[in-house]
Each structure stands twice: as structure tokens, then as C-alpha cells.
Write an enzyme that holds these catalytic residues in place. Structure first.
Site, mmCIF file in Angstrom:
data_model
loop_
_atom_site.group_PDB
_atom_site.id
_atom_site.type_symbol
_atom_site.label_atom_id
_atom_site.label_comp_id
_atom_site.label_asym_id
_atom_site.label_seq_id
_atom_site.Cartn_x
_atom_site.Cartn_y
_atom_site.Cartn_z
ATOM 1 N N ASP A 206 60.287 44.661 14.555
ATOM 2 C CA ASP A 206 60.202 44.149 13.182
ATOM 3 C C ASP A 206 61.271 44.674 12.238
ATOM 4 O O ASP A 206 61.213 44.417 11.044
ATOM 5 C CB ASP A 206 58.817 44.431 12.602
ATOM 6 N N GLU A 207 62.257 45.407 12.740
ATOM 7 C CA GLU A 207 63.307 45.866 11.834
ATOM 8 C C GLU A 207 64.616 46.056 12.580
ATOM 9 O O GLU A 207 64.647 46.293 13.790
ATOM 10 C CB GLU A 207 62.908 47.164 11.113
#
Length: 359
Positions: free
Chosen positions: A107-108
Site C-alpha cells: 500500500d505504499e
């Protein structure tokens, strides 16, 4: 920093990623406090929706604790294959702007857009476009931090969450860091922050007031990193397609430890850090390594490799306990403990990881 040396770095972070995916795919969960994870006694929260966070529910929190804080909490079983598919979709958007993409987790990611594929001069505009594209294709929101190094970009991405972005240009780097609590700094965990507080270091300004020798004395080689980030300096490049070989966490104690129960208690935050990363990324490992640094700075490691991946936090805790038992009886006090996982199953997950100062 000379103008020619300035980079343009974006840190993109999906907002409550796992929980947001579940709320997107299950409309009945929208607006409700949601935790992705297991509700069993030994369950752990892998991700919490923003509604749940208002009650103090956080990732890596024991499920029983989360339920005490929020009795209305709805637990949803993780769907890592779905999250990975969406992550690959998002990474494809990144690749339209730059090949310099460093995935941190599903997610990043960090993006170096100094010289980008679109020929755009504004990193701020690139971040805005990417966030709009993510929403258009996935109906999920992302937040972004834009700056001239990874440390500041990471900090900045938290400043306008959810669904926002924040820019720290070169002339504002020092002023941005000064008032922040050291516990907000990426790379300074709760134990280290508490130790800094004991030494009278509470803010970025306090940290910058310390000499490098002082920080090395109290925090070992990490002191050099702390010295730099207090001055808004971070020369780490964005490493494209970086393959993580291990997941680890360690802590230095304010006082040397010698009792078995104290060592287990001191190691627990490290275990939780490692497992939180595992839960967030879906990565697992077969080798558990215990790192022990004694009061005289002698360092040893003890490892155990299983035939299968470690799949549960309580398995990791059990192995760590047995490894700690193996270093007893102690001949001297312990100043540092760490735990790491290696032999990871992340080969596929890594892929699916000068100028006008116009920020």
C-alpha cells in the site's frame, strides 16, 4: 544542498488500504468501524478503517484489545490476493510516470520523479494526477507527500490524510522538522522515542541540538541517521524493484536487562513490529533470528529455520521465547534485543515493490 543535487521524491500511501478495499467491495461496511484480521483471542488487527481509528483501534493491536476499545467493531477476514491485484494495478499507474519506484509494501511506495516520463516539472502536479488516476481506476483514495528526500516525503504523506497531499520544498525542510515530536519520525519507534524523551529530546529541534558523538554514544550507529534527519537530510536513493531479504526490528534498553521475563517483555514490541509488517504485506518467512547485544557491546545471534513459513504471531512469539531461553544463563546484562524473519516468500511481492525547484 545545491540546486543541481535536489531530487523530487513522492511518497504515495493508500488510505487504510485493506479496510478501504473491504468497504468498497461490501457497501454494508461503509461508515462502520472495520478491522481486517482475526477476531479470535490471539487475533491481530492487520488494518483498521478510519471509523475504527476514532476509537483508538490500530494495526498490530490485539483483537481483544480492539474489541474493548470498540465493541461495535466488525472483523473481516483478509483477502491478500485481492489486495495484491489492486497493488499491481496501482503500481502500473506509477510506472507511467517513472521507472524509479521503490515499493515499501502493498500500500505504499516511493517515486523519484526528478526526471520523469511525462516531462512534467512539478512533482506536486504529478502526485495530484496519480492520486486522481488511482481513484478513477480503483475508487480508493491515496495520500501523498512531496519533498526533496525520502524522509521528508514520508513525513509529509501523513499530514493531509486521508485523501490529501502535502509538500515540503527545500527551503522549508528544517522548519518542518523542528516542531515535530521525535516519535513521528520514520525510523524512530516507540521504545527509541521514549529513550530520547528520557534524555530530554522531545522534538526535532531538541534532536538537532545534540552532537553526533552524543547520539552515537546513546543509540549506536543509528545515531548517525538521527543526526542527519534532525537536519532534514536523507541521501538514500529511491531503489527500484528492491527485494526485501529480511524483516527485522530491534530495541536498545534504557537499562541492561538480565531477567528472562524482562527480556521477553523487552522483545515483544519488536515481535509486534515484525508481525505487523507481515500482516500488512502478506510476506512470511521460515527463518527467525534473535539478535542479542550485551552490556560490553559483544553481539551474538541465534537462528531457527523451519520447514514451513511462520504463519501466526503466536508461532513467532514461541520461537523467540525458545531462542531467548537458549542464551541463558547470562554472564552479563543485555542492552539490545532484536528479531528478524528471513527466507521470505516475497519474490513475487517485490514486483507486485538541477532543476527549477518546482515542487
Amino acid at each position: 544542498m545545491s540546486e543541481a543535487a535536489v531530487r523530487k521524491i513522492i511518497h504515495l500511501d493508500m488510505d487504510a488500504f485493506y479496510a478501504s478495499v473491504e468497504q468498497r467491495d461490501h457497501p454494508e461496511l461503509r461508515g462502520k468501524p472495520v478491522a481486517v484480521g482475526g477476531a479470535r483471542e490471539r487475533g491481530v488487527v492487520a488494518a483498521a478503517s478510519y471509523e475504527a481509528r476514532q476509537y483508538g483501534v490500530r494495526s498490530a493491536m490485539a483483537s481483544t484489545t480492539a474489541l474493548r476499545k470498540c465493541p461495535e467493531l466488525v472483523f473481516v477476514k483478509p483477502r491478500f490476493e485481492v489486495y495484491k491485484d489492486i497493488s499491481r494495478q496501482i503500481r502500473a499507474i506509477f510506472a507511467e510516470y517513472t521507472p524509479l519506484i521503490e515499493p515499501v509494501s502493498l500500500d505504499e511506495a516511493y517515486l523519484d520523479v526528478t526526471h520523469n516520463l511525462k516531462g512534467m516539472s512539478s512533482a506536486t502536479q504529478i502526485a495530484r494526477e496519480i492520486r486522481a488516476r488511482i481513484w478513477e481506476q480503483t475508487q480508493l483514495t491515496a495520500s501523498a507527500g512531496v519533498s526533496y528526500n525520502k524522509f521528508l516525503a514520508k513525513l509529509a504523506s501523513d499530514f493531509r490524510k486521508p485523501n490529501g497531499q502535502y509538500v515540503v520544498p527545500p527551503e522549508r525542510g528544517l522548519a518542518f522538522v523542528e516542531p515535530l515530536a521525535v516519535g513521528q519520525f520514520h525510523g524512530i519507534g516507540p521504545v527509541t522515542a521514549a529513550r530520547m524523551n528520557q534524555l530530554g529530546i522531545f522534538t526535532g529541534a531538541d534532536l538537532r541540538a545534540q552532537t553526533e558523538a552524543f547520539l552515537l554514544q546513546h543509540f549506536g550507529k543509528s545515531g548517525r541517521y538521527y543526526f542527519a534527519i534532525a537536519r532534514a537530510q536523507d541521501e538514500r536513493p529511491v531503489e527500484a524493484d528492491r527485494l526485501r531479504k529480511s524483516i527485522g526490528s530491534e530495541t536498545t534498553f534504557a537499562q541492561d536487562l538480565s531477567e528472562f521475563t524482562d527480556l521477553l517483555e523487552g522483545l515483544q514490541p519488536c515481535v509486534e513490529d515484525v508481525w505487523e509488517y507481515c500482516q500488512r504485506t502478506g510476506i512470511r518467512g521460515r527463518t527467525v533470528t534473535l539478535k542479542v547485544k550485551y552490556a560490553d557491546f559483544q553481539q551474538i545471534t541465534r537462528s531457527r529455520t523451519g520447514t514451513a513459513l511462520v504463519q501466526r504471531q503466536h508461532e513467532l512469539e514461541r520461537i523467540c521465547r525458545e531462542l531467548v531461553e537458549g542464551v541463558f544463563p547470562l554472564a552479563k546484562g543485555v542492552r539490545l534485543l532484536g528479531v528478524s524473519l528471513s527466507n521470505l516468500n516475497n519474490a513475487e511481492k517485490s514486483a507486485g515493490q538541477q532543476l527549477t525547484l518546482d515542487f
